[in-house]
Design a protein around this motif. Sequence first.
Motif, PDB file in Angstrom:
ATOM      1  N   THR A   7       0.849  -1.191   0.000  1.00  0.00           N
ATOM      2  CA  THR A   7       0.000   0.000   0.000  1.00  0.00           C
ATOM      3  C   THR A   7       0.885   1.241   0.000  1.00  0.00           C
ATOM      4  OG1 THR A   7      -1.565  -1.253   1.323  1.00  0.00           O
ATOM      5  CG2 THR A   7      -1.951   1.102   1.169  1.00  0.00           C
ATOM      6  N   GLY A   8       0.860   1.979  -1.077  1.00  0.00           N
ATOM      7  CA  GLY A   8       1.772   3.113  -1.182  1.00  0.00           C
ATOM      8  C   GLY A   8       1.271   4.379  -0.516  1.00  0.00           C
ATOM      9  N   ARG A   9      -0.048   4.633  -0.622  1.00  0.00           N
ATOM     10  CA  ARG A   9      -0.592   5.911  -0.156  1.00  0.00           C
ATOM     11  C   ARG A   9      -1.792   5.652   0.747  1.00  0.00           C
ATOM     12  NH1 ARG A   9      -0.089  11.177  -1.471  1.00  0.00           N
ATOM     13  NH2 ARG A   9       1.374  10.793  -3.152  1.00  0.00           N
ATOM     14  N   VAL A  10      -1.834   6.333   1.878  1.00  0.00           N
ATOM     15  CA  VAL A  10      -2.965   6.188   2.795  1.00  0.00           C
ATOM     16  C   VAL A  10      -3.493   7.582   3.140  1.00  0.00           C
ATOM     17  CG1 VAL A  10      -2.147   4.013   3.785  1.00  0.00           C
ATOM     18  CG2 VAL A  10      -1.471   6.177   4.835  1.00  0.00           C
ATOM     19  N   LEU A  26       3.278   6.510  10.178  1.00  0.00           N
ATOM     20  CA  LEU A  26       3.053   5.887   8.869  1.00  0.00           C
ATOM     21  C   LEU A  26       4.152   6.282   7.884  1.00  0.00           C
ATOM     22  CD1 LEU A  26      -0.817   6.409   8.700  1.00  0.00           C
ATOM     23  CD2 LEU A  26       0.358   4.223   8.987  1.00  0.00           C
ATOM     24  N   PHE A  31       5.081   4.980   4.030  1.00  0.00           N
ATOM     25  CA  PHE A  31       3.866   5.351   3.300  1.00  0.00           C
ATOM     26  C   PHE A  31       3.873   6.824   2.900  1.00  0.00           C
ATOM     27  CE2 PHE A  31       2.395   1.844   6.099  1.00  0.00           C
ATOM     28  CZ  PHE A  31       2.037   0.949   5.108  1.00  0.00           C
ATOM     29  N   ARG A 127       7.006  12.912   3.362  1.00  0.00           N
ATOM     30  CA  ARG A 127       6.022  11.903   2.946  1.00  0.00           C
ATOM     31  C   ARG A 127       4.596  12.262   3.347  1.00  0.00           C
ATOM     32  NH1 ARG A 127       8.087   7.024   1.429  1.00  0.00           N
ATOM     33  NH2 ARG A 127      10.338   6.724   1.663  1.00  0.00           N
TER      34      ARG A 127
END
Length: 465
Positions: A7-10, A26, A31, A127
């Motif tokens: 999962t790259g982006r949250v 995170l 992330f 990030r």
Amino acid sequence: MHEIDQTGRVTVVGAGLVGSLLAMYLAKRGFQVDVLERRPDMRREEIGAGRSINLAISTRGLHALRQVGLEEEALRHAIPMRGRMIHSPSGELAYQAYGKDESQAINSLSRAWLNKFLMSRAEATGRVRIEFKQRVQHADFQKGVLEVVDESSGSTREVRTPVMFGTDGSGSAVRRELTLLPGHGSAQEQLSHGYKELTIHAGPGGAFQMEKHALHIWPRGSYMLIALPNEDGSFTCTLFLPFQGPVSFESLQTPAQVKAFFEQQFPDALALIPDLVHDFFQNPTGTMVTVKSAPWHVDGKALLLGDAAHAIVPFFGQGMNCGFEDCVVLEECLGRHTRWQDAFEELFRLRKANADAIADMAVENFVEMRDKTADPRFLLEKAVEKVLLNAFPGQFLSRYTLVSFSRVPYRLAYEVGAIAGGIVAELCAGLTRAEDVDLQRARTLIHERLVPFVKEHSDGFGLAR
């Protein structure tokens, strides 16, 4: 394949204290984090004063900051409070230490300063992107879509995300959407008291006009005033009153009534609050709520943390500490699992009973602060408790010490408190001075009741103190 690692982006909803810290945790895991915040950027725009209730950061919160390298900087801006300073209606002072000695203190810290600091440090990871004035009005958890209103332009857009975190406080929009799902529920209980923020300004040259290293309390039975020190020499005061009744926010309608009330009940504070009438009528009256929800997650798609999952009233100084501890436990769960769903389920299993326990203790502590702290019997029991903490280190444990100065799970602290309270009450029967406590009898009771309980739950008590 590790689903979590893929999962790259949250998306995190809410850039308050817990949301900003969570974003850092995170980001540390690699992330890309989008944070949606309903309010304006408090670092650039003045956000209405009068709702702070200063933070009391203690062991759990400091541990969470230490994991991302921020503990030392936070402590540089904090003021240790080593005990309660009780103010009687006639202005007499009585001091109650929090721990077994001066080394055990909780720390007064500006909520606004800490929130700005955490947001800036989160962004500095490279990030985390925080977008302000973004209000979530709907969530489709299965599709991973948030419907978001830009409060500046009024336009609505869809935000797609594989995983979303609700850290948007006690009035959480994400929780509201979650509770619409089958099997999800939320219970809210509003305290019959509200609060109003007032200020004691610094004296000449930034001098503190009361004891700097204490949390000041004016306990008056069904209501109270408290004050916490600030870096600049001022104190943030909070008046807690019932909303309605003979002495209440409803009964204080005119400047003359407010002044007469303070002259009678808090005369020493009145002398230090020159802006009393202005602040009383200008600052909003805050509400306090306990929220218990379950479950906090939807499969591996969404998770609630902090007040969004389990809001508590502020009377144990643990709201932020508890929310920060959520971030620590989530980090540990993510390290043990390859699927979001498994990590979320474990987090809920580990935290739910503890969140309920601190919620209950916070309400109990409200009664203690406003009522019992002025009671001679209570003062004797606290003094005996301190004697036992020093006479039987590591064997006699108090609820307050475990909650504030250890990372022992809240549920165990709650249960220890019941056992220890029973021992203290028994030892205080017929006693007038703490130093006369029967230590031989104390040793017997501790070994009969407390030591076996701690042994039985040794895993929980093995956490770093």
